[in-house]
Scaffold this motif. Structure first.
Motif, PDB file in Angstrom:
ATOM      1  N   SER B  30      39.015  24.653 -19.912  1.00 55.58           N
ATOM      2  CA  SER B  30      39.046  23.250 -20.308  1.00 55.58           C
ATOM      3  C   SER B  30      37.783  22.926 -21.114  1.00 55.58           C
ATOM      4  N   TYR B  31      37.008  21.956 -20.677  1.00 56.33           N
ATOM      5  CA  TYR B  31      35.745  21.600 -21.357  1.00 56.33           C
ATOM      6  C   TYR B  31      34.540  22.105 -20.569  1.00 56.33           C
ATOM      7  N   LYS B  32      34.788  22.837 -19.475  1.00 58.00           N
ATOM      8  CA  LYS B  32      33.748  23.157 -18.505  1.00 58.00           C
ATOM      9  C   LYS B  32      32.923  24.379 -18.870  1.00 58.00           C
ATOM     10  N   LEU B  33      32.193  24.243 -19.972  1.00 61.10           N
ATOM     11  CA  LEU B  33      31.365  25.333 -20.449  1.00 61.10           C
ATOM     12  C   LEU B  33      30.001  24.811 -20.845  1.00 61.10           C
ATOM     13  N   GLY B  34      28.960  25.557 -20.481  1.00 64.61           N
ATOM     14  CA  GLY B  34      27.602  25.178 -20.820  1.00 64.61           C
ATOM     15  C   GLY B  34      26.893  26.283 -21.581  1.00 64.61           C
ATOM     16  N   TRP B  35      25.763  25.911 -22.177  1.00 67.56           N
ATOM     17  CA  TRP B  35      24.941  26.854 -22.933  1.00 67.56           C
ATOM     18  C   TRP B  35      23.500  26.791 -22.419  1.00 67.56           C
ATOM     19  N   TYR B  36      22.870  27.961 -22.361  1.00 67.60           N
ATOM     20  CA  TYR B  36      21.493  28.069 -21.928  1.00 67.60           C
ATOM     21  C   TYR B  36      20.688  28.828 -22.981  1.00 67.60           C
ATOM     22  N   GLN B  37      19.408  28.528 -23.043  1.00 68.20           N
ATOM     23  CA  GLN B  37      18.467  29.239 -23.901  1.00 68.20           C
ATOM     24  C   GLN B  37      17.463  29.955 -23.004  1.00 68.20           C
ATOM     25  N   GLN B  38      17.144  31.177 -23.338  1.00 67.34           N
ATOM     26  CA  GLN B  38      16.123  31.902 -22.591  1.00 67.34           C
ATOM     27  C   GLN B  38      15.126  32.541 -23.552  1.00 67.34           C
ATOM     28  N   LYS B  39      13.863  32.267 -23.310  1.00 67.65           N
ATOM     29  CA  LYS B  39      12.787  32.893 -24.079  1.00 67.65           C
ATOM     30  C   LYS B  39      12.162  33.991 -23.232  1.00 67.65           C
ATOM     31  N   PRO B  40      11.531  34.971 -23.874  1.00 69.43           N
ATOM     32  CA  PRO B  40      10.955  36.101 -23.125  1.00 69.43           C
ATOM     33  C   PRO B  40      10.020  35.646 -22.016  1.00 69.43           C
ATOM     34  N   GLY B  41      10.209  36.210 -20.831  1.00 71.64           N
ATOM     35  CA  GLY B  41       9.341  35.889 -19.706  1.00 71.64           C
ATOM     36  C   GLY B  41       9.627  34.559 -19.042  1.00 71.64           C
ATOM     37  N   GLN B  42      10.674  33.858 -19.478  1.00 69.32           N
ATOM     38  CA  GLN B  42      10.991  32.557 -18.916  1.00 69.32           C
ATOM     39  C   GLN B  42      12.395  32.563 -18.307  1.00 69.32           C
ATOM     40  N   ALA B  43      12.634  31.574 -17.474  1.00 71.23           N
ATOM     41  CA  ALA B  43      13.967  31.380 -16.923  1.00 71.23           C
ATOM     42  C   ALA B  43      14.866  30.721 -17.967  1.00 71.23           C
TER      43      ALA B  43
END
Lengths: 119, 107
Positions: B30-43
């Motif tokens: 459906s619409y139930k999707l998210g996006w995340y960003q991760q940088k080196p050494g970070q969550a």
């Protein structure tokens, strides 16, 4: 602003049980739901377990037989136990908040605990 | 279990370019999707939730579109701080699952 901090051993022997704790500061643990997620060396993210503020739990089917999540409201922290560790469990283990109020996603994360499984 | 695939695996771009990242689900979420960003050494950091909504503090150059099985994260006018690893995640069904990630690196 809520902060999460994982603590636990960095090195675990095969067959042993991993115990990790996530201390929550800046908000009451009873206001949200909580989860553990791990990131393996190939950078893949895997959701492990979830616990609501009422103690309702949910586990990854692939890990369900080995994992326990619990919450300690008196100390504002929650914990993960993963039994029968193998090399395949080597990963960075993150605790995270599941925002059950607004986004319904993992909106706050700890810095991660590196766990290596080795004899 | 719902499997998410992301493409491309790596995107090599220059500052000022537009990045277009794709996430495809093995069944409708459906619409139930998210996006995340991760940088080196970070969550990872939550960027987009429910396909189109920016999380708190996320710049407007990040936008999400899509529904059902096909989703896109667009980053307009790339800035130096945007070069990172990006994951999609579905909350349509337990277990919640993540895609393998797309790395946006400097060309």
């Amino acid at each position: 602003h809520v902060q999460l901090q994982e603590s636990g051993p960095g090195l675990v022997k095969p067959s042993e049980t991993l115990s990790l704790t996530c201390r929550v500061s800046g908000d009451s643990i009873t206001n949200y739901h909580w989860t553990w997620i791990r990131q393996t060396p190939d950078k893949r993210l895997e959701w492990i377990a979830y616990i609501s503020h009422t103690g309702l739990t949910n586990y990854s089917p692939s890990l369900k037989s080995r994992v326990t999540i619990s919450v300690d409201t008196s100390n504002n922290q929650f914990s993960l136990r993963l039994a029968s560790m193998t090399v395949a469990d080597t990963a960075v283990y993150y605790c995270a908040r599941y925002d059950s109020v607004t986004t319904l996603y993992f909106d706050q994360w700890g810095q991660g605990a590196v766990v290596t499984v080795s004899a | 279990e719902i499997v998410l695939t992301q493409s491309p695996a790596t995107l090599s771009l220059s500052p000022g370019d537009t990045a277009t990242l794709s996430c495809r689900a093995s069944q409708t979420v459906s619409y139930k999707l998210g996006w995340y960003q991760q940088k080196p050494g970070q969550a990872p950091r939550l960027l987009i939730y429910d396909a189109v909504y920016r999380a708190s503090g996320v710049p407007a150059r990040f936008s999400g579109t899509g529904s059902a099985t096909d989703f896109t994260l667009t980053i307009s006018n790339l800035e130096a701080e945007d070069f990172a690893l990006y994951f999609c995640q579905q909350r349509s069904d337990w277990p919640f699952t993540f895609g393998p990630g797309t790395t946006v690196d400097i060309k």
